[in-house]
Design an enzyme around this catalytic site. Sequence first.
Site, short mmCIF file in Angstrom:
data_model
loop_
_atom_site.label_atom_id
_atom_site.label_comp_id
_atom_site.label_asym_id
_atom_site.label_seq_id
_atom_site.Cartn_x
_atom_site.Cartn_y
_atom_site.Cartn_z
N PRO A 171 0.74 -1.41 0.07
CA PRO A 171 -0.11 0.00 -0.08
C PRO A 171 0.88 1.35 -0.09
CG PRO A 171 -0.83 -1.58 1.67
CD PRO A 171 0.45 -2.11 1.18
N ASP A 172 1.92 1.07 0.46
CA ASP A 172 2.77 2.57 0.66
C ASP A 172 3.38 2.60 -0.87
OD1 ASP A 172 3.28 2.94 3.80
OD2 ASP A 172 3.70 0.88 3.63
N TYR A 173 3.76 1.72 -1.36
CA TYR A 173 4.02 1.84 -2.73
C TYR A 173 3.32 2.29 -3.71
CZ TYR A 173 9.00 0.18 -1.66
OH TYR A 173 10.19 0.15 -1.37
#
Length: 400
Positions: A171-173
Site C-alpha cells: 500500500p505504501d508503494y
Amino acid sequence: MADARALEGCKVLDVSTFLAGPFCATQLGEFGADVIKVELPVLGDATRRFGTMTECGDSLPWLSESRNKRCITLDLRKPEGAALLKRLAEQSDVLVENFQPGTLESWGLGYDELSAVNPRLIMVRISGYGQTGPYKDRPGFGRIGNAFGGLSFLAGYPDRAPVTPGSATIPDYMAGLYGALGTLLALQAREKTGRGQEVDIGLYEPIFRILDELAPAFAYKGYVRQRMGPGTVNVVPHSHYPTRDGRWIAIACTNDKIFARLAEAMGRAELADASRWGTLAARERDRALVDDTVGTWTGTMDRADLMHACEHAQVPCGPVYAIDEIFDDPHYAARGNILRMQDARAGEIAVPNVVPRLGDTPGQVNWLGQALGSHNAEIYQGRLGLTDDDLEKLRATGVI
C-alpha cells in the site's frame, strides 16, 4: 533533446516519512524534479533505520528510496521551523506529506496556510484513511492498508489465516504511485487554472482500487470472494505449479484456446474436448482436478524444460522467481532493471532502476539517499539567503 528531463524545473518539498510519501517524491525526482527532503533534526526519517543497515549508518531502504533528494533538517513543530518551511513552500510547486490528518494544521502549516503564501502550490497528502471520514484520525501503516483495503483477506489458503500479500509495504508503494499520478494531474490542471490543489489519498484506497471485479461482483450478486491459495477467480488453470527440480512455474490459461494449446503441450489433447474441459465452465466445475492434472504434469519436468514447452505452444508462463534468480536473469540484465550505483558512503549498492521508460525524456538516478542534513547550507543559504550566523543560531536552538 538527449538529456531532457520531463519534470525539469519542478520544485518539490518532501516533508513525509516512511515510504508512502517519500516514494511519491522519489518518482518525481527520478524524472527531473528538484526534491528537497525535510527531516527532523538529529532523528531524521525513520526509514534511515528500517531494514538492512549499512556501514554508513543508513539502511538499504533509505539509500534506495531516497535517491535524487537533497536532505535538510527542520523542526516543523517550532515556530521558526514553520516559518522557514513557508518560505520554502512559497518557492515550490509541490509539497508531499503523510502525517496524521490535522498535524500540519496544528503547526500552522495546513493547506489553507501554505496556499495563502503560494496559491500555485500542490499539496499531496497521504494518510492511513484520508483527510475525511470517521476513521481519518486513526494511524495507518501498509499492513493496515492491505487489511482494510480488502487484499489481505484474499491472500493465502481458505483453511488458514490470511497471510501477508507478498509485502506489507504494497500500500505504501501504491499510494506513492497514485500520489505521483495525482501530482501530474494537478500540475496539468494548474496550467489551465493557475491554482494548485490538494491531492488526498488513504493508504487503503489504491489497494481497494486494484481488486478487479471484487466490488461489482459483491454489489451485483452478493458474491464474497474467499482465499484461493495460488489460484485465480474466474479462470483455470491459472496458478503456480511445482516442477521436478523443486521450483515453481506460473501458467495462465485465460481462455479456451490457450487451454487447448496447453493440453497439446501436455500430450493430452483430449482434455480440451467439449466432453472434458474444453470450456471455462467445465474447468471451473472441476477446478481442483484440473489444477491437480496440470501440477502432476509439471512435476515430471524441470522448470527450464517446462518453460520451453509452454513457450513453444504459446502458453503464457513464467518462472516464480526468488531474488537471486532475478539477479541471474538475462532479460533483467538486458532491460537494465537492476541499477548498480557507487555511493560515497556505502560503496556499491544495487537498486531497482527507474520505471517507466520514456523514450525522449528518460528518468535517471543521480545519487542515492544522502546523509542527514547534508544540504542544509546549500538550501538555506543558497535558496533562502541565510547567513552562517543564521544557521548557527538555528542549530543551537534545535530548529535545524
